[in-house]
Design a protein around this motif. Structure first.
Motif, PDB file in Angstrom:
ATOM      1  N   SER A   1     109.457 -33.156  57.754  1.00 29.58           N
ATOM      2  CA  SER A   1     110.118 -31.978  57.193  1.00 29.58           C
ATOM      3  C   SER A   1     111.177 -31.432  58.150  1.00 29.58           C
ATOM      4  CB  SER A   1     109.089 -30.885  56.898  1.00 29.58           C
ATOM      5  OG  SER A   1     109.729 -29.699  56.474  1.00 29.58           O
ATOM      6  N   GLN A   2     112.347 -31.093  57.594  1.00 24.50           N
ATOM      7  CA  GLN A   2     113.406 -30.473  58.392  1.00 24.50           C
ATOM      8  C   GLN A   2     113.441 -28.957  58.204  1.00 24.50           C
ATOM      9  OE1 GLN A   2     117.203 -32.396  57.779  1.00 24.50           O
ATOM     10  NE2 GLN A   2     116.239 -34.408  57.602  1.00 24.50           N
ATOM     11  N   ASP A   3     112.543 -28.443  57.382  1.00 22.48           N
ATOM     12  CA  ASP A   3     112.477 -26.999  57.152  1.00 22.48           C
ATOM     13  C   ASP A   3     111.933 -26.323  58.411  1.00 22.48           C
ATOM     14  OD1 ASP A   3     112.132 -24.419  56.333  1.00 22.48           O
ATOM     15  OD2 ASP A   3     110.783 -24.871  54.668  1.00 22.48           O
ATOM     16  N   PRO A   4     112.730 -25.454  59.062  1.00 29.96           N
ATOM     17  CA  PRO A   4     112.273 -24.815  60.301  1.00 29.96           C
ATOM     18  C   PRO A   4     110.960 -24.050  60.141  1.00 29.96           C
ATOM     19  CG  PRO A   4     114.624 -24.471  60.012  1.00 29.96           C
ATOM     20  CD  PRO A   4     114.120 -25.087  58.743  1.00 29.96           C
ATOM     21  N   SER A   5     110.738 -23.480  58.952  1.00 26.05           N
ATOM     22  CA  SER A   5     109.521 -22.689  58.755  1.00 26.05           C
ATOM     23  C   SER A   5     108.257 -23.544  58.767  1.00 26.05           C
ATOM     24  CB  SER A   5     109.607 -21.915  57.439  1.00 26.05           C
ATOM     25  OG  SER A   5     109.689 -22.800  56.336  1.00 26.05           O
ATOM     26  N   GLN A   6     108.404 -24.878  58.700  1.00 19.91           N
ATOM     27  CA  GLN A   6     107.253 -25.774  58.699  1.00 19.91           C
ATOM     28  C   GLN A   6     106.877 -26.247  60.107  1.00 19.91           C
ATOM     29  OE1 GLN A   6     105.544 -26.419  55.829  1.00 19.91           O
ATOM     30  NE2 GLN A   6     106.979 -24.993  54.877  1.00 19.91           N
ATOM     31  N   HIS A   7     107.618 -25.792  61.114  1.00 21.56           N
ATOM     32  CA  HIS A   7     107.393 -26.282  62.472  1.00 21.56           C
ATOM     33  C   HIS A   7     106.807 -25.205  63.380  1.00 21.56           C
ATOM     34  CE1 HIS A   7     109.408 -30.221  62.064  1.00 21.56           C
ATOM     35  NE2 HIS A   7     110.147 -29.598  61.164  1.00 21.56           N
ATOM     36  N   HIS A   8     106.125 -25.663  64.424  1.00 23.92           N
ATOM     37  CA  HIS A   8     105.540 -24.773  65.421  1.00 23.92           C
ATOM     38  C   HIS A   8     106.651 -24.033  66.155  1.00 23.92           C
ATOM     39  CE1 HIS A   8     103.206 -23.505  68.971  1.00 23.92           C
ATOM     40  NE2 HIS A   8     102.127 -23.705  68.212  1.00 23.92           N
ATOM     41  N   TRP A   9     106.360 -22.812  66.572  1.00 25.02           N
ATOM     42  CA  TRP A   9     107.393 -22.005  67.223  1.00 25.02           C
ATOM     43  C   TRP A   9     107.895 -22.645  68.510  1.00 25.02           C
ATOM     44  CZ3 TRP A   9     107.030 -19.997  72.134  1.00 25.02           C
ATOM     45  CH2 TRP A   9     105.765 -19.951  72.725  1.00 25.02           C
ATOM     46  N   LYS A  10     107.033 -23.412  69.185  1.00 26.47           N
ATOM     47  CA  LYS A  10     107.453 -24.053  70.429  1.00 26.47           C
ATOM     48  C   LYS A  10     108.464 -25.174  70.169  1.00 26.47           C
ATOM     49  CE  LYS A  10     103.313 -22.982  73.132  1.00 26.47           C
ATOM     50  NZ  LYS A  10     102.204 -23.522  73.948  1.00 26.47           N
ATOM     51  N   VAL A  11     108.314 -25.853  69.029  1.00 26.84           N
ATOM     52  CA  VAL A  11     109.296 -26.877  68.655  1.00 26.84           C
ATOM     53  C   VAL A  11     110.649 -26.224  68.385  1.00 26.84           C
ATOM     54  CG1 VAL A  11     109.864 -28.649  66.954  1.00 26.84           C
ATOM     55  CG2 VAL A  11     107.496 -28.363  67.697  1.00 26.84           C
ATOM     56  N   LEU A  12     110.626 -25.105  67.665  1.00 29.95           N
ATOM     57  CA  LEU A  12     111.862 -24.378  67.382  1.00 29.95           C
ATOM     58  C   LEU A  12     112.507 -23.888  68.674  1.00 29.95           C
ATOM     59  CD1 LEU A  12     110.518 -22.209  64.412  1.00 29.95           C
ATOM     60  CD2 LEU A  12     111.827 -24.320  64.236  1.00 29.95           C
ATOM     61  N   ALA A  13     111.677 -23.360  69.580  1.00 32.50           N
ATOM     62  CA  ALA A  13     112.198 -22.850  70.851  1.00 32.50           C
ATOM     63  C   ALA A  13     112.813 -23.968  71.682  1.00 32.50           C
ATOM     64  CB  ALA A  13     111.082 -22.157  71.626  1.00 32.50           C
ATOM     65  N   ALA A  14     112.196 -25.155  71.633  1.00 37.78           N
ATOM     66  CA  ALA A  14     112.727 -26.289  72.398  1.00 37.78           C
ATOM     67  C   ALA A  14     114.129 -26.656  71.919  1.00 37.78           C
ATOM     68  CB  ALA A  14     111.790 -27.486  72.268  1.00 37.78           C
ATOM     69  N   PHE A  15     114.350 -26.612  70.600  1.00 34.39           N
ATOM     70  CA  PHE A  15     115.689 -26.920  70.084  1.00 34.39           C
ATOM     71  C   PHE A  15     116.683 -25.828  70.467  1.00 34.39           C
ATOM     72  CE2 PHE A  15     118.839 -26.277  66.671  1.00 34.39           C
ATOM     73  CZ  PHE A  15     119.556 -27.454  66.832  1.00 34.39           C
ATOM     74  N   VAL A  16     116.285 -24.572  70.309  1.00 35.92           N
ATOM     75  CA  VAL A  16     117.187 -23.460  70.643  1.00 35.92           C
ATOM     76  C   VAL A  16     117.565 -23.506  72.116  1.00 35.92           C
ATOM     77  CG1 VAL A  16     117.350 -20.949  70.829  1.00 35.92           C
ATOM     78  CG2 VAL A  16     116.375 -21.982  68.771  1.00 35.92           C
ATOM     79  N   ASN A  17     116.605 -23.857  72.973  1.00 38.85           N
ATOM     80  CA  ASN A  17     116.886 -23.932  74.411  1.00 38.85           C
ATOM     81  C   ASN A  17     117.852 -25.060  74.752  1.00 38.85           C
ATOM     82  OD1 ASN A  17     115.161 -21.819  74.835  1.00 38.85           O
ATOM     83  ND2 ASN A  17     113.413 -23.100  75.395  1.00 38.85           N
ATOM     84  N   SER A  18     117.942 -26.060  73.853  1.00 36.05           N
ATOM     85  CA  SER A  18     118.828 -27.196  74.134  1.00 36.05           C
ATOM     86  C   SER A  18     120.285 -26.894  73.798  1.00 36.05           C
ATOM     87  CB  SER A  18     118.364 -28.426  73.342  1.00 36.05           C
ATOM     88  OG  SER A  18     118.631 -28.269  71.950  1.00 36.05           O
ATOM     89  N   LEU A  19     120.538 -25.767  73.119  1.00 32.35           N
ATOM     90  CA  LEU A  19     121.917 -25.399  72.778  1.00 32.35           C
ATOM     91  C   LEU A  19     122.660 -25.027  74.050  1.00 32.35           C
ATOM     92  CD1 LEU A  19     121.156 -23.139  69.675  1.00 32.35           C
ATOM     93  CD2 LEU A  19     121.966 -25.499  69.634  1.00 32.35           C
ATOM     94  N   ASP A  20     123.791 -25.679  74.284  1.00 36.09           N
ATOM     95  CA  ASP A  20     124.487 -25.454  75.552  1.00 36.09           C
ATOM     96  C   ASP A  20     125.898 -24.898  75.401  1.00 36.09           C
ATOM     97  OD1 ASP A  20     125.499 -27.710  74.405  1.00 36.09           O
ATOM     98  OD2 ASP A  20     124.872 -29.091  75.988  1.00 36.09           O
ATOM     99  N   LYS A  21     126.428 -24.837  74.170  1.00 34.78           N
ATOM    100  CA  LYS A  21     127.767 -24.285  73.985  1.00 34.78           C
ATOM    101  C   LYS A  21     127.745 -22.774  74.166  1.00 34.78           C
ATOM    102  CE  LYS A  21     129.790 -27.726  70.876  1.00 34.78           C
ATOM    103  NZ  LYS A  21     130.389 -27.947  69.536  1.00 34.78           N
ATOM    104  N   GLY A  22     128.842 -22.240  74.684  1.00 38.52           N
ATOM    105  CA  GLY A  22     128.926 -20.798  74.895  1.00 38.52           C
ATOM    106  C   GLY A  22     128.798 -20.012  73.609  1.00 38.52           C
ATOM    107  N   SER A  23     129.413 -20.514  72.525  1.00 40.06           N
ATOM    108  CA  SER A  23     129.348 -19.814  71.243  1.00 40.06           C
ATOM    109  C   SER A  23     127.927 -19.798  70.700  1.00 40.06           C
ATOM    110  CB  SER A  23     130.284 -20.473  70.229  1.00 40.06           C
ATOM    111  OG  SER A  23     129.949 -21.850  70.060  1.00 40.06           O
TER     112      SER A  23
END
Length: 453
Positions: A60-82
């Motif tokens: 599933s690619q639906d964010p609501s179906q994933h553990h919060w730590k998985v979501l946090a891991a992706f958000v932490n990988s964002l490196d662009k200033g914007s």
């Protein structure tokens, strides 16, 4: 422990180091969904690629179906200033929401005295609006995004409320199908408080003159931008102001303003047995206020619509706070039942484009009534009602109903330039050619009597 599990454990541990907690799950879901919409990429690619590389077993690619730590891991990988700025906006927005909720709860517990009777009637409408099943969906506006203005929520029941009616006109630009071009605010007596023309930054593709009454000449000398309208409205929205409108979320979205409390008359008045349909402001004005809001085919007037919304709210204070009405008593002439109405047409549509709507299995189209190159709606005429019903059945699209419960489909139209646009095609009657509402019921009674005879 396998390599994938080690990598997964490492990613989850890194999410814990980023100050995200389980309480932030809703923020993370909202963030990842916006990243999906914007196509934002982190060190492991976009969200889809991130899941494929890091968590191949998660389908599933639906964010609501994933553990919060998985979501946090992706958000932490964002490196662009914007992207980092977007994350900061979301976190600050969530802190603001939490602080407002605490302040409102404290204010509510300290407010021991009840409001005056007239104030109570107003707040009853606010409460009933907020209780509507669709309120959360419609008024969860994305004020964490750029260009939005979020005005803090206030309790506002300790003093007499001020009612302002709000209505906006919108046009289509290269980047926005609902770009603000005019905003009107009136007080509870219908007097002007604000009337401002707004010039969009991007080029206007469609003035929607048949609705707005505006043309290119209307913008001569106009210098105000949407930001000016935001600032002007923000000055009006004091502690005890309640905004009134009909489908008000559309106006707030055009303004990019997130504000409550509101009274939305489209959520307080409905048609019997047509709970999913929204009565038009013109129909409600005619039935409840005994006032013709606009003549058939005439464009909207921003001020008139704002005044009508306030008058409907006053009507609900006396007869409400909610009303369920019978659908309008409209009889469809027999000669109209062999037609389908195609509306919401984009500019530049040809008759050949409209003919391509119908699949080969549909009955032949006799003619098109109306000029599709200049008008937003035309009639597709068939030999008889049976052919019209069959053609509607064969149309490929999402089926629903219009504001009066008439069967309608959203159909993709292939234009001559190769682009696809969504248009609406509906029947002239609701039940295989019969009229809708009370007329349909009367017709059924007549048929039963004939059958018995």
């Amino acid at each position: 422990m396998t390599e994938i599990k080690k990598r997964k454990r490492k990613d989850l541990d890194s999410s814990e180091e980023s100050c995200w907690t389980e309480k932030d799950r809703n923020v993370l879901i909202r963030l990842v969904k916006q990243c999906q919409k914007l196509g934002s990429e982190g060190s492991s690619g976009d969200w889809k690629t991130f899941l494929k590389i890091k968590y191949p077993k998660f389908r599933s690619q639906d964010p609501s179906q994933h553990h919060w730590k998985v979501l946090a891991a992706f958000v932490n990988s964002l490196d662009k200033g914007s992207d980092q700025k977007m994350v900061s906006r979301h976190r600050e927005w969530e802190k603001l929401i939490q602080a407002e909720r605490l302040a409102l709860a404290k204010s509510s517990s300290e407010n021991r005295g009840g409001p005056a009777e007239s104030s109570g009637l107003v707040h009853d409408l606010v409460t009933q609006t907020a209780k509507h099943p669709r309120f959360k969906e419609l008024y969860s506006l994305p004020s964490y995004d750029k260009c939005w203005c979020r005005i803090p929520r206030r309790q506002g029941q300790s003093s007499a409320p001020i009612i302002y009616g709000l209505d906006c006109e919108m046009c289509e630009t290269a980047v926005d199908s609902r770009a603000l071009v005019r905003v009107c605010v009136v007080d509870e007596n219908g007097k002007d408080v604000l009337d401002m023309m707004v010039k969009p930054k991007k080029r206007i593709l469609d003035f929607r003159t048949h609705i707005t009454g505006l043309t290119a000449a209307s913008f001569e000398g106009v210098t105000h931008r949407r930001r000016d309208a935001q600032l002007a409205l923000k000055d009006l929205l004091k502690d005890n102001v309640i905004l009134v409108g009909h489908a008000l979320h559309h106006d707030l979205s055009a303004l990019r303003i997130d504000y409550q409390p509101v009274i939305d008359t489209s959520l307080l008045i409905s048609y019997r047995n047509l709970s999913s349909c929204v009565p038009s402001l013109a129909d409600l004005s005619k039935e409840l206020l005994k006032r013709v809001l606009r003549q058939e085919g005439s464009p909207h007037d921003c001020k008139d619509d704002a005044v009508a919304a306030v008058q409907l709210a006053k009507h609900l204070m006396q007869h409400g706070p909610t009303l369920v009405l019978d659908p309008p008593n409209v009889k469809v002439p027999k000669e109209q039942l062999c037609k389908l109405l195609a509306h919401g047409l984009p500019p530049g549509v040809t008759e050949a484009d409209l003919c391509s709507l119908l699949p080969a299995s549909a009955p032949p189209l006799v003619r098109v009534e109306g000029d599709c190159s200049t008008e937003k709606k035309v009639l597709l005429v068939f030999h008889n009602p049976q052919d019209a019903n069959l053609a509607f059945k064969e149309l490929q699209g999402t089926q629903g109903v219009d504001s009066l419960g008439r069967a309608q489909k959203l159909v993709k139209l292939s234009c001559g330039d190769g682009q696809q646009q969504v248009v609406k095609v509906r029947k002239m009657g609701a039940h295989n050619g019969m009229a809708h509402g009370r007329d349909a019921k009367q017709d059924r009674v007549k048929w039963k009597r004939k059958k018995k005879a």
